[in-house]
Design a protein around this motif. Structure first.
Motif, short mmCIF file in Angstrom:
data_model
loop_
_atom_site.label_atom_id
_atom_site.label_comp_id
_atom_site.label_asym_id
_atom_site.label_seq_id
_atom_site.Cartn_x
_atom_site.Cartn_y
_atom_site.Cartn_z
N ARG A 48 0.84 -1.20 0.00
CA ARG A 48 0.00 0.00 0.00
C ARG A 48 0.87 1.25 0.00
O ARG A 48 0.55 2.24 -0.63
N THR A 97 -2.13 0.50 -8.89
CA THR A 97 -2.95 1.04 -7.81
C THR A 97 -4.07 0.11 -7.38
O THR A 97 -4.92 0.50 -6.59
N GLU A 125 -5.14 -0.25 -3.76
CA GLU A 125 -5.91 0.78 -3.07
C GLU A 125 -7.37 0.39 -2.90
O GLU A 125 -8.09 0.97 -2.10
#
Lengths: 209, 253
Positions: free
Chosen positions: A95, B161, B164
């Motif tokens: 993350r 990403t 996320e």
């Protein structure tokens, strides 16, 4: 008169089963408390960030709490818990990588044991920086094997890789660390890894039970 | 595993000795678990919801691993059966086959008595709003929201990403999502089927769903937890249903 018998502490597996089948939250709490010091040690050394380590440990606790009934008993409960912690740490790392704008906080206290030589302190800082330039896989192995002294076989179980892979990763990681520290030493004019005074309770402090 | 690690056990070559010594010194410099973190963990644990039936279902029984939509299907089946039975009962009441019979109402053997008895059995077997706790239970669960949050971030995810999606989104871009996602957005049967298809490919339980896009293509993102605490995020296209996953990408976390 018979001797009073000491109460027998429930095993990890018994505690987990109580939680999984009877919703015994206290049993899970006791189980997690037994191992959280060591799991904290792993998370902190792997992430080198107390906030991230605390978050990872909390994530791991929640996941273990929810997944208790799916524990198949293929490994020891502690191995399963550690696997969850490592996954939680890896999750945190990914993350963070997905958000490069968020810098890793550097809140670790200066590694200064009372009376420690400043040169030792500098070396510890250099090792810390070098450690965090390793890949997560290598770092996890080094943390378990070299920093916390876990047997290779146990690390292999936790990381679900062959023992030979643990050894080779550890070997490559040490070689890479040595190279990184040599670079650091060359830049600063200090020896790469100075002879260290023996660390105090480097690993024994993780003992909980 | 009850090993009590005290000393590094690896037999390292001499060349590694200095590195290991440095690592051990570093290890000794880290603080123990702070009481503030320990307290926080205790508080968090105290606030966790009780384990639900879905949580406590072992993975060896996949039929109950995807519990709620199947229960909903079971509910629909049970309700259909109840409606058919009630309609039959209504017909029996309106046009009783024993209407022309002179048979006594009870206590005698014979065809008509058997018919009456059979009708009583039918009545007993009908689901009643009061006595069929199983159906009521199924009804309650059938009306329950899925056991994971559904968000509508509208994010355009990429391979970099995807992770996320595991973070809860507070944005609500539902109204601006591509209309091709409407079946997944509005038709719970299609979404349930899609989720089941995803879970057939990725073992675990869904912990979150987000709607947005992947590399510009309308997408639904599913975050799946496995038993070992790992996660995987799966991006599927608008065509995902009970037969086709239409996977766009996935990433293990």
């Amino acid at each position: 008169m018979s001797e009073p018998t000491e109460p027998v502490e429930p095993t990890d597996a018994q505690l987990l089963r109580r939680h999984a089948t009877g919703g015994d939250r206290d049993a899970f709490g006791e189980l997690f408390r037994r191992h959280r010091d060591r799991m904290w040690a792993v998370a902190l050394r792997t992430l080198s960030d107390p906030e991230e380590a605390a978050d990872a440990l909390q994530d791991a606790m929640i996941k273990a709490y929810r997944a208790a009934a799916r524990f198949r008993g293929d490994s020891a409960v502690t191995t399963w818990l550690h696997r969850i912690v490592v996954n939680a740490c890896l999750d945190r790392v990914r993350r963070r990588q997905a958000r490069p704008a968020i810098p890793m906080s550097d809140q670790l206290p200066e590694p200064a044991a009372p009376g420690a030589d400043p040169a030792d302190r500098a070396t510890v800082l250099a090792v810390r920086d070098a450690l965090h330039r390793l890949s997560f896989d290598q770092r996890a192995v080094v943390v378990y094997v070299d920093m916390l002294g876990y047997p290779v076989a146990e690390v292999a179980e936790i990381l679900e890789i062959p023992a030979g892979t643990v050894k080779s990763r550890a070997s490559r990681a040490r070689t890479q660390l040595a190279a990184l520290l040599t670079d650091t030493g060359n830049q600063s004019g200090r020896p790469a890894v100075a002879p260290m005074s023996e660390p105090t309770a480097a690993t024994g402090k993780e003992e909980t039970q | 595993v009850t090993t009590s690690p005290t000393e590094p056990t690896g037999e390292a070559p001499d060349a590694d000795a200095a590195v290991i010594a440095g690592l051990r010194a570093l290890s000794g410099s880290y603080p123990d678990l702070p009481s503030s973190v320990a307290d926080r963990l205790d508080r968090t644990l105290a606030e966790l919801p009780e384990l639900t039936a879905a949580d406590t279902t072992p993975p060896a029984k996949p039929a109950s691993r995807v519990p709620w939509w199947r229960r909903r299907f079971a509910l629909a089946t049970a309700m259909t059966a109840a409606v058919v039975a009630l309609a039959g009962l209504g017909l029996l009441t309106a046009f009783p086959p024993w209407a022309d019979s002179n048979a006594p109402s009870s206590g005698q053997a014979g065809d008509t008595a058997e018919s009456g008895s059979h009708t009583e059995d039918q009545l007993k077997s009908l689901p009643s709003p009061d006595d069929d706790s199983g159906s009521d239970q199924a009804g309650i669960e059938g009306e329950r929201e899925p056991g994971y949050p559904v968000t509508f971030s509208g994010r355009d995810y990429t391979a970099r990403t995807l992770a996320e999606a595991a973070d809860p989104s507070t944005a609500d871009a539902k109204s601006s999502l591509d209309t091709s996602l409407n079946p997944l957005l509005n038709d719970t049967v299609q979404r349930d089927g899609c989720v089941a298809t995803i879970l057939a490919a990725y073992t675990g339980t869904v912990s979150a769903i987000d709607f947005g896009s992947f590399d510009g293509a309308p997408a639904m993102l599913a975050v799946i937890d496995d038993a070992d605490g790992g996660n995987v995020v799966v991006a599927v296209g608008a065509g995902c249903d009970a037969q086709h996953m239409n996977e766009l990408s996935h990433q293990e976390l």
